[in-house]
Design a protein around this motif. Structure first.
Motif, mmCIF file in Angstrom:
data_model
loop_
_atom_site.group_PDB
_atom_site.id
_atom_site.type_symbol
_atom_site.label_atom_id
_atom_site.label_comp_id
_atom_site.label_asym_id
_atom_site.label_seq_id
_atom_site.Cartn_x
_atom_site.Cartn_y
_atom_site.Cartn_z
ATOM 1 N N GLU A 93 -3.227 -7.592 37.050
ATOM 2 C CA GLU A 93 -1.808 -7.954 37.161
ATOM 3 C C GLU A 93 -1.888 -9.357 38.516
ATOM 4 N N ALA A 94 -0.948 -9.808 38.004
ATOM 5 C CA ALA A 94 -0.825 -11.124 39.487
ATOM 6 C C ALA A 94 0.526 -12.062 39.216
ATOM 7 N N THR A 95 1.441 -11.719 40.113
ATOM 8 C CA THR A 95 2.891 -13.028 41.044
ATOM 9 C C THR A 95 2.788 -13.238 42.002
ATOM 10 N N VAL A 96 3.385 -14.860 41.949
ATOM 11 C CA VAL A 96 3.170 -15.618 43.042
ATOM 12 C C VAL A 96 4.472 -15.503 43.271
ATOM 13 N N VAL A 97 4.761 -15.390 44.781
ATOM 14 C CA VAL A 97 6.242 -15.775 44.972
ATOM 15 C C VAL A 97 6.507 -17.182 46.303
ATOM 16 N N SER A 98 7.634 -17.190 46.671
ATOM 17 C CA SER A 98 8.135 -18.406 47.491
ATOM 18 C C SER A 98 8.112 -17.010 48.317
ATOM 19 N N VAL A 99 7.646 -17.325 49.847
ATOM 20 C CA VAL A 99 7.851 -17.009 51.221
ATOM 21 C C VAL A 99 8.087 -18.181 52.090
ATOM 22 N N PRO A 100 9.049 -17.887 53.394
ATOM 23 C CA PRO A 100 9.144 -18.530 54.111
ATOM 24 C C PRO A 100 8.029 -19.376 54.664
ATOM 25 N N HIS A 101 8.153 -20.456 55.894
ATOM 26 C CA HIS A 101 6.644 -21.026 56.273
ATOM 27 C C HIS A 101 7.753 -22.384 57.553
ATOM 28 N N SER B 189 -1.028 -2.029 44.407
ATOM 29 C CA SER B 189 -2.102 -1.001 43.456
ATOM 30 C C SER B 189 -0.754 -1.475 42.257
ATOM 31 N N GLN B 190 0.731 -2.162 42.532
ATOM 32 C CA GLN B 190 1.253 -2.736 41.541
ATOM 33 C C GLN B 190 2.777 -3.323 42.045
ATOM 34 N N VAL B 191 2.574 -4.026 40.936
ATOM 35 C CA VAL B 191 3.550 -5.069 41.123
ATOM 36 C C VAL B 191 5.275 -4.740 40.995
ATOM 37 N N PRO B 192 6.299 -4.859 41.423
ATOM 38 C CA PRO B 192 7.662 -4.494 41.026
ATOM 39 C C PRO B 192 7.867 -5.202 39.733
ATOM 40 N N LYS B 193 8.517 -4.499 39.209
ATOM 41 C CA LYS B 193 9.450 -4.890 38.005
ATOM 42 C C LYS B 193 10.345 -4.884 37.609
ATOM 43 N N THR B 194 11.070 -5.780 37.124
ATOM 44 C CA THR B 194 12.961 -5.763 36.783
ATOM 45 C C THR B 194 12.839 -4.526 35.910
ATOM 46 N N VAL C 198 14.138 -4.502 32.942
ATOM 47 C CA VAL C 198 12.957 -4.913 31.038
ATOM 48 C C VAL C 198 12.047 -5.561 30.902
ATOM 49 N N GLY C 199 10.374 -4.508 32.363
ATOM 50 C CA GLY C 199 9.770 -5.364 32.927
ATOM 51 C C GLY C 199 8.915 -6.435 33.495
ATOM 52 N N LYS C 200 10.000 -7.563 33.263
ATOM 53 C CA LYS C 200 9.171 -8.808 33.836
ATOM 54 C C LYS C 200 9.067 -8.041 35.221
ATOM 55 N N TYR C 201 8.099 -9.084 35.669
ATOM 56 C CA TYR C 201 7.986 -9.306 37.599
ATOM 57 C C TYR C 201 9.112 -9.246 38.107
ATOM 58 N N ASN C 202 8.794 -8.378 39.362
ATOM 59 C CA ASN C 202 10.731 -8.786 40.672
ATOM 60 C C ASN C 202 10.118 -8.983 41.314
ATOM 61 N N LYS C 203 10.345 -10.439 41.566
ATOM 62 C CA LYS C 203 9.700 -11.704 42.764
ATOM 63 C C LYS C 203 11.245 -11.544 43.815
ATOM 64 N N LYS C 204 12.257 -10.815 42.729
ATOM 65 C CA LYS C 204 13.205 -11.025 44.303
ATOM 66 C C LYS C 204 12.951 -10.067 45.050
ATOM 67 N N GLU C 205 12.547 -8.658 44.672
ATOM 68 C CA GLU C 205 12.428 -7.350 45.460
ATOM 69 C C GLU C 205 11.367 -8.069 46.607
ATOM 70 N N ILE C 206 9.888 -8.445 45.717
ATOM 71 C CA ILE C 206 9.037 -8.863 46.674
ATOM 72 C C ILE C 206 9.580 -9.861 48.044
ATOM 73 N N ARG C 207 10.380 -10.598 47.441
ATOM 74 C CA ARG C 207 10.630 -11.997 48.530
ATOM 75 C C ARG C 207 11.968 -11.059 49.657
ATOM 76 N N ALA C 208 12.140 -9.628 49.088
ATOM 77 C CA ALA C 208 13.385 -8.992 49.652
ATOM 78 C C ALA C 208 12.345 -7.707 51.150
ATOM 79 N N ILE C 209 11.548 -7.716 50.759
ATOM 80 C CA ILE C 209 10.615 -6.724 51.215
ATOM 81 C C ILE C 209 9.834 -7.749 51.980
ATOM 82 N N PHE C 210 9.370 -9.166 52.122
ATOM 83 C CA PHE C 210 8.536 -10.279 53.118
ATOM 84 C C PHE C 210 10.037 -10.310 53.604
#
Length: 548
Positions: free
Chosen positions: A464-472, A516-521, A523-535
């Motif tokens: 599995e893989a997901t890509v999110v935008s993070v500040p730079h 080990s896992q990608v967070p999911k919403t 309904v099973g979608k990749y939860n990019k909002k959660e990853i951005r919040a952790i970042f």
């Protein structure tokens, strides 16, 4: 001059009228344990639906009242799909995977008067009562055996409620624009938004899905409904299966990836629909199992929520002859906007071109109009390269959100702004580049997270893989890749070199995190909002720590 046709409303009860006469002997099957199934005919189903409708009237449920459900995919839940709207009430299917505060928000916003819940949800609903759901005046528990001990009151048994009704109940006739059901968006940003479906919209959507040749929802199908029935009415598949008389298989309470595999083999399932993650988990279960599974009956696997990777398409086709299809939809469109199939005039292209088509969102389904709007507000050509915002319009697209000021942000001049960005090619295939909020603008140039994800998941060592935008600091935004490996020998340099064969250097993520896992919403979608919040809480190291 008016046409001289009968003025007959399009009502869900009309679908049931047809099914109980033409397909009365076909089955609805629910898993109730490992290798164990409850089965009854559409004729028996129709009788119970009529009993439920009759009992709800006697129970004091009136036209327009909202009846909420918090339940798994099983035959009792499916009975509410027709019993509740059949009397002019509104079925509100509530996402059982949301946090209690979010569920309480939905119930209070919808003003549900009755909650129908599975027995294993009783303690969760007790928590909702503590939070406060004052509009709910009664609780109905679905399940086997006696009622569980609970502080909920008043509480009733679903089966006893059904038994109290009469099976010769006649469904009333009313305007086809009457509300039939409510669903809420999955709230990737802000509070969920309520969408109220009409009978007309749901009947038309079911008819459109039934006529699609690649879905092939016909009487001969044995269809497994994996997508949660609380998510966009199970993608309207239960209604379509009933309309066509297909055998409908429901996975029951707490299903696992192994249960889905077992059901396909036990019941000769020919088609199924679920999130992309379901197709991946079933593949991984089969790969890891020491048992030989025969899933050759499975001809169609509809994976949604996001685009399935080419790797997953090829594995299922190569291993079991299963054709993986996808579509493009959302809660606001009941839910389908597009469905993917390869036009006969394009089928003889080289395999690379055919796979490129199969990884698009597909073509608009019948009665759906779509256009691409550029940044300057002008409509863009269908040339496959002009990228803008998708706007849609149809008889089954929401005209406004329920009691929500955000309507004005999304509904413009009779069109719905989807929030998705992409292009349409000359054959009408919708190429989704990203959700507008997930596009990455690095140094003033756009990067598509979806394109990077699809490429990463085609790598043989990536599960599995997901890509999110993070500040730079310099480029304002940069892509961050979170990767679940299927082979621990994989390295960042290997992935970087792999992507460089298809993308410009500035597209390549600065960091590849092996997790080990990608967070999911819910309904099973990749939860990019959660990853951005952790970042935001601690940068790359914090993401690595939380997702390890």
């Amino acid at each position: 001059m008016d046409g001289l046709m009968m003025d007959q409303p399009l009502l869900l009860s009309g679908l049931l009228w047809r099914t109980e006469r033409l397909f009365h002997d076909k089955k609805i099957i629910t898993r109730v344990g490992q290798g164990q199934y409850h089965s009854y005919s559409y004729a028996d189903y129709a009788k119970r639906v009529r009993r439920l409708a009759s009992a709800l009237v006697d129970f004091g449920v009136k036209p327009g009242d909202r009846v909420g459900t918090i339940a798994w995919n099983h035959y009792r839940h499916f009975e509410t799909y027709f019993g509740v709207p059949g009397i002019g009430a509104v079925l509100h299917t509530i996402n059982m995977r949301l946090f209690p505060e979010q569920q309480a928000y939905l119930i209070n916003h919808a003003q549900d008067s009755v909650l129908m819940i599975d027995a294993d949800q009783v303690s969760a609903v007790e928590r909702l009562v503590e939070i406060g759901i004052p509009s709910v005046r009664a609780f109905v528990v679905m399940g086997e055996g006696p009622l569980p001990e609970t502080s909920l009151e008043p509480v009733y048994s679903y089966d006893e409620l059904v038994d109290s009704g009469t099976e010769d109940f006649q469904f009333p006739t009313f305007d086809e624009n009457t509300a039939s059901a409510m669903c809420y968006t999955s709230a990737t940003t802000g509070d969920p938004k309520g969408v109220v479906y009409s009978h007309r919209a749901m009947v038309l959507q079911a008819m459109c899905l039934a006529m699609h040749d690649k879905l092939n929802m016909s009487e001969s199908q044995v269809w497994l409904e994996v997508a949660p029935m609380f998510h966009c009415n199970g993608w309207n598949i239960p209604h379509t299966a009933l309309l066509q008389g297909a055998t409908l298989v429901l996975p029951g309470v707490h299903p696992t990836d192994g249960d889905y595999v077992e059901m396909v083999q036990d019941l000769g399932v020919t088609g199924m629909n679920g999130a992309v993650t379901i197709g991946t988990m079933m593949r991984d279960f089969v790969r890891a199992s020491d048992r030989k599974w025969d899933l050759s009956s499975l001809k169609t696997m509809w994976l949604g929520g996001q685009a399935p990777s080419r790797a997953i398409m090829e594995w299922w086709e190569r291993t079991f002859g299963t054709h993986v299809v996808q579509g493009y939809g959302m809660t606001e469109c009941t839910p389908q906007i597009c469905f993917n199939s390869t036009k006969s005039t394009l089928a003889d292209q080289d395999p690379e071109a055919v796979y490129a088509l199969r990884q698009t969102g597909g073509q608009p389904i019948p009665l759906m109009k779509i256009k691409v709007i550029g940044e300057d507000g002008t409509e863009l050509p269908w040339d496959g390269t002009s990228v803008g915002d998708f706007w849609v319009q149809s008889p089954f697209t929401a005209s406004e959100y329920y009691n929500d000021e955000r309507t004005k942000e999304s509904m413009v001049d009779g069109w719905f702004r989807t929030g998705d960005v992409g292009a349409i090619n000359e054959h009408g295939y919708v190429i989704i580049k990203d959700r507008s909020k997930d596009l990455i603008k690095s140094g003033g140039e756009w990067i598509s997270s979806i394109d990077l994800e699809n490429a990463l998941m085609a790598h043989p060592k990536v599960r599995e893989a997901t890509v999110v935008s993070v500040p730079h600091e310099k480029w304002l935004e940069r892509p961050l890749a979170c990767v679940v490996p299927s082979d621990d020998s994989i390295t960042e340099d290997e992935l970087r070199d792999y992507l460089l064969t298809s993308f410009a250097k500035w597209w390549i993520p600065d960091s590849f995190l092996f997790v080990s896992q990608v967070p999911k919403t819910s309904v099973g979608k990749y939860n990019k909002k959660e990853i951005r919040a952790i970042f935001a809480d601690g940068g790359v190291s914090r993401v690595r720590e939380r997702l390890a």
